[in-house]
Design a protein around this motif. Sequence first.
Motif, PDB file in Angstrom:
ATOM      1  N   LEU A  71       0.858  -1.187   0.000  1.00 60.03           N
ATOM      2  CA  LEU A  71       0.000   0.000   0.000  1.00 60.03           C
ATOM      3  C   LEU A  71       0.895   1.239   0.000  1.00 60.03           C
ATOM      4  CD1 LEU A  71      -2.751  -1.061   2.539  1.00 60.03           C
ATOM      5  CD2 LEU A  71      -2.626  -1.430   0.086  1.00 60.03           C
ATOM      6  N   ILE A  72       0.678   2.111  -0.943  1.00 64.68           N
ATOM      7  CA  ILE A  72       1.588   3.246  -1.105  1.00 64.68           C
ATOM      8  C   ILE A  72       0.950   4.536  -0.580  1.00 64.68           C
ATOM      9  CG2 ILE A  72       2.915   4.588  -2.756  1.00 64.68           C
ATOM     10  CD1 ILE A  72       2.786   2.045  -4.572  1.00 64.68           C
ATOM     11  N   ILE A  73      -0.338   4.711  -0.903  1.00 64.89           N
ATOM     12  CA  ILE A  73      -0.992   5.961  -0.518  1.00 64.89           C
ATOM     13  C   ILE A  73      -1.232   5.948   0.996  1.00 64.89           C
ATOM     14  CG2 ILE A  73      -3.052   7.394  -0.823  1.00 64.89           C
ATOM     15  CD1 ILE A  73      -3.227   6.290  -3.675  1.00 64.89           C
ATOM     16  N   GLY A  74      -0.703   6.941   1.675  1.00 63.71           N
ATOM     17  CA  GLY A  74      -0.908   7.062   3.115  1.00 63.71           C
ATOM     18  C   GLY A  74       0.042   6.224   3.941  1.00 63.71           C
TER      19      GLY A  74
ATOM     20  N   ASP B 201       2.035   7.494   7.046  1.00 60.26           N
ATOM     21  CA  ASP B 201       1.566   8.881   7.101  1.00 60.26           C
ATOM     22  C   ASP B 201       2.550   9.832   6.400  1.00 60.26           C
ATOM     23  OD1 ASP B 201      -0.654   8.040   8.347  1.00 60.26           O
ATOM     24  OD2 ASP B 201      -0.051   8.648  10.360  1.00 60.26           O
ATOM     25  N   ASP B 202       3.178   9.321   5.349  1.00 59.91           N
ATOM     26  CA  ASP B 202       4.164  10.102   4.619  1.00 59.91           C
ATOM     27  C   ASP B 202       3.451  10.922   3.535  1.00 59.91           C
ATOM     28  OD1 ASP B 202       6.190  11.100   3.082  1.00 59.91           O
ATOM     29  OD2 ASP B 202       7.336   9.241   2.998  1.00 59.91           O
ATOM     30  N   LYS B 203       3.285  12.215   3.814  1.00 57.67           N
ATOM     31  CA  LYS B 203       2.575  13.065   2.859  1.00 57.67           C
ATOM     32  C   LYS B 203       3.353  13.227   1.551  1.00 57.67           C
ATOM     33  CE  LYS B 203      -0.482  15.939   5.647  1.00 57.67           C
ATOM     34  NZ  LYS B 203      -0.834  17.302   6.032  1.00 57.67           N
TER      35      LYS B 203
ATOM     36  N   THR C 111       2.854  10.170  -0.688  1.00 57.32           N
ATOM     37  CA  THR C 111       1.480  10.194  -1.203  1.00 57.32           C
ATOM     38  C   THR C 111       1.328  11.280  -2.265  1.00 57.32           C
ATOM     39  OG1 THR C 111       0.646   9.374   0.890  1.00 57.32           O
ATOM     40  CG2 THR C 111      -0.935  10.453  -0.529  1.00 57.32           C
ATOM     41  N   ALA C 112       1.931  12.452  -2.022  1.00 56.76           N
ATOM     42  CA  ALA C 112       1.828  13.548  -2.982  1.00 56.76           C
ATOM     43  C   ALA C 112       2.503  13.183  -4.300  1.00 56.76           C
ATOM     44  CB  ALA C 112       2.458  14.813  -2.401  1.00 56.76           C
TER      45      ALA C 112
ATOM     46  N   VAL D 155       3.080  10.106  -5.520  1.00 60.70           N
ATOM     47  CA  VAL D 155       2.312   9.046  -6.197  1.00 60.70           C
ATOM     48  C   VAL D 155       1.035   9.640  -6.808  1.00 60.70           C
ATOM     49  CG1 VAL D 155       1.018   6.903  -5.859  1.00 60.70           C
ATOM     50  CG2 VAL D 155       3.225   7.206  -4.761  1.00 60.70           C
TER      51      VAL D 155
ATOM     52  N   ILE E 237      -4.129   0.426  -3.821  1.00 63.63           N
ATOM     53  CA  ILE E 237      -2.842   0.786  -3.192  1.00 63.63           C
ATOM     54  C   ILE E 237      -3.029   1.779  -2.045  1.00 63.63           C
ATOM     55  CG2 ILE E 237      -1.462   0.304  -5.258  1.00 63.63           C
ATOM     56  CD1 ILE E 237      -1.328   3.418  -5.680  1.00 63.63           C
TER      57      ILE E 237
ATOM     58  N   TRP F 211      -6.305  12.015   6.874  1.00 64.79           N
ATOM     59  CA  TRP F 211      -6.100  12.308   5.446  1.00 64.79           C
ATOM     60  C   TRP F 211      -5.764  11.064   4.651  1.00 64.79           C
ATOM     61  CZ3 TRP F 211      -1.611  10.824   3.292  1.00 64.79           C
ATOM     62  CH2 TRP F 211      -0.459  10.752   4.087  1.00 64.79           C
ATOM     63  N   ARG F 212      -5.207  10.014   5.316  1.00 65.77           N
ATOM     64  CA  ARG F 212      -4.853   8.809   4.548  1.00 65.77           C
ATOM     65  C   ARG F 212      -6.098   8.151   3.941  1.00 65.77           C
ATOM     66  NH1 ARG F 212      -4.752   5.920   9.721  1.00 65.77           N
ATOM     67  NH2 ARG F 212      -2.889   7.019  10.358  1.00 65.77           N
TER      68      ARG F 212
END
Lengths: 158, 296
Positions: free
Chosen positions: A2-5, A8-10, A13-14, A16, B133, B154-155
Amino acid sequence: VLIIGRDDDKRLTAVVGAGLLFAVLSPIRQNWRRQPRDGFPLSYYPMFSAARREDYIVYHLLGVTADGERRPIHYSYAGAGGLNQVRRQLRRLARGGHADTVCKAVARRICERGDEALADVVAVQLVRRTYRVADYFGGDTRPVRERVFATHPVERGA
Amino acid sequence: VIGGLVRAADRFWFRPAPPERLALLRVLVGVWALAYVGRRRRAWREVAGTDRVLFKPVGPVRLLRRPLAPAVVGVLTNLNQAANVAFILGWRHPRSGPLFAGSLLWLISYQNSWSMIYHSANLPVLHALVLGISPSADAVSLDRRRAAPRAPHWRYGTPIQLMNACTTIAYFLAGVAKLKGPLGLRWASGEALRSQVSVDGLRKEVLGSRGGPLARRMYPRLGLYRLLAVGSLALEAGAPAALAGRRPGRLWAVNTLAMHWGIYLIMGIKFRYQQAGLPFVPFFPLERALPRQRVR
């Protein structure tokens, strides 16, 4: 995976998210190309954007009865895809010199399926017809031009 | 100024949402995909067995030089369906999510590699990729069946923003293609739309199918086509405005859903994913359909 979120690395996520949106938007450049090329799942969505002429050319199948009547045969006799997929395949096959093979396969399927509505059909044709759209919707459904690419008999019980 | 823009972008992309909203989107998109692929299993295997000269690979399938054997397509379909069930249930999502999304992308690309690209399937694939994902199984899932509900974050909101952005970009591109096409703004006159509807109806009839139920009756009414053309062009070219806030988003979503049902009634063209309202539900607070739970 899982990449998004993740964590909690903004930033991740930004990056990707921006990459995905850039990719989805990128086919827009096809609109400025001389020969645009569509793709999947990244498309420039050209459907309905073309200018249509008064006349429309279409490749399709006809069933011929013993007394000479000709009527359309359902596209599913030619292939398993959807209507538009089969329509394009018919055009490619006719242009590529494979019309005989198509008609032979359709004639065989008519025998196999035993559809009552096609019980009186004695031959199959692959044709290219030109229709005048306004006339067609005005009630005159006859084509203005026609070319028969191939004809094959329906041999029941053969 | 730059600091203000960064803060605005941060507020826009990293908007918190409850995990249940994203989870329900996972379930809805998953159920849709399961039914879509399941109903086409046989037909797709037959398509995979058609003449090789018709093979024109698109998307990731361009890696292939020649078509796969129909049996391989069958195995891939089974794999996708299994991953799809796990995706719906939220079972081992970190593995099943990407596997489902990747196999769906491959399968639908493969089916679109036989001389015709079906544009109605782009959005489900893009949405499945985002859901696959992202942590969309942090609620309403087997993975979290005994865990306490999580707070909005936000996730869970960013993937929903991404889905909405993908949706609006797709419609925007369709609008740009019309405006940059040979007719430009004249597309809005209604003649082009009438011509498209008529040709669609004609080819359906000559290919042995049925044309749209209203196409023949509407042919003489150019004014009506003009109205529909202006409306659809506004919805498409103006789609990015739906990201401006909740109200514009929901207004756009409802009108675009109505446009798809209009297309179906006039032309008989089914945009199954769109008609089911799935590209538009991320604009709404779906979690309100669930019983309230205490958040930890």
